[in-house]
Design an enzyme around this catalytic site. Sequence first.
Site, PDB file in Angstrom:
ATOM      1  N   ASP A 112       0.864  -1.182   0.000  1.00  0.00           N
ATOM      2  CA  ASP A 112       0.000   0.000   0.000  1.00  0.00           C
ATOM      3  C   ASP A 112       0.905   1.239   0.000  1.00  0.00           C
ATOM      4  OD1 ASP A 112      -2.346   1.672   0.523  1.00  0.00           O
ATOM      5  OD2 ASP A 112      -1.581   1.792   2.569  1.00  0.00           O
ATOM      6  N   ILE A 113       0.411   2.363  -0.457  1.00  0.00           N
ATOM      7  CA  ILE A 113       1.249   3.574  -0.517  1.00  0.00           C
ATOM      8  C   ILE A 113       1.014   4.488   0.695  1.00  0.00           C
ATOM      9  CG2 ILE A 113       1.785   5.683  -1.802  1.00  0.00           C
ATOM     10  CD1 ILE A 113       1.055   4.216  -4.385  1.00  0.00           C
ATOM     11  N   ASP A 114      -0.204   5.047   0.802  1.00  0.00           N
ATOM     12  CA  ASP A 114      -0.458   6.083   1.820  1.00  0.00           C
ATOM     13  C   ASP A 114      -0.626   5.470   3.204  1.00  0.00           C
ATOM     14  OD1 ASP A 114      -0.977   8.734   0.177  1.00  0.00           O
ATOM     15  OD2 ASP A 114      -1.932   7.085  -0.917  1.00  0.00           O
ATOM     16  N   ASP A 122      -2.041  -0.435   5.896  1.00  0.00           N
ATOM     17  CA  ASP A 122      -2.302   0.233   7.175  1.00  0.00           C
ATOM     18  C   ASP A 122      -3.781   0.415   7.470  1.00  0.00           C
ATOM     19  OD1 ASP A 122      -2.451   2.257   5.047  1.00  0.00           O
ATOM     20  OD2 ASP A 122      -2.827   3.634   6.713  1.00  0.00           O
TER      21      ASP A 122
END
Length: 255
Positions: A25-27, A207
């Site tokens: 995941d990025i953010d 997250d």
Amino acid sequence: MTAMHTNPTLPLPPLPGPDAALFLDIDGTLLDLARRPELVVVPAELPGLLRQISASLDGALALVTGRDLPSVDGIGQGSRPFDGLSVAAEHGALIRQVGDAAPVGSLPEPLPAWRQAADDFGARHEKAVVEQKRFGIVLHVREAPEAADEARALIESFIPEGQGHFRAVPAHAAVELRPVMADKGRVLLRLMEGAPFAGRQPVFIGDDVTDEDGMAAARSLGGFGYHVGRDFGGETANVRAWLAEMAKRLTQRVA
Ligand SMILES: [Mg+2]
């Protein structure tokens, strides 16, 4: 060089070996969350680190994000830090590998009338942000909390009773319309069916609530699902430090 705030007493997950496939995941996982998505900051060493790991895994690394592709490419004020990496965007509704973006199967797109209604909502609430993605619509109400109920009711009104092609997904200060078939678990399973991912041990790191599907899918294939809050002390810096250690380990193997 960004300082690594690694807590040496925090046991981080075991490092994946050269047979891993990495889904990130990025953010909130690779990058700290910002007040607005376009304001995220990319640590200078991160793009090179990800490309190095991807190369060590024969390309078996994918970013898996709720952002649409233009938003991914817009990170870093036009520096396109994630070029050269595979991306599953819009929660997996779109996959871009080696420069080609292809929708996953035949997913429904929001109707023009819904897009218009969403834009009308944005016109009524100046501080709300309307995000029109190819396969979804997001109403952001962080700066317009008084419009939160209306936003949710509007998105839910697009989904007739018993019609299961779209779902309304509440998020922090936002509500999102997206296809039922777009989720991070399904896209992981799909990517794992083909090269360069097939036959590897999947490791998913995220997250948020939407990442739990990806973690579960990785575990269902004998791999691992890690959560930034539960497994990395809630610090994206710990994820990056762990990736740096992984890159070092993989490079030593080759050398
Ligand atoms: Mg996230």
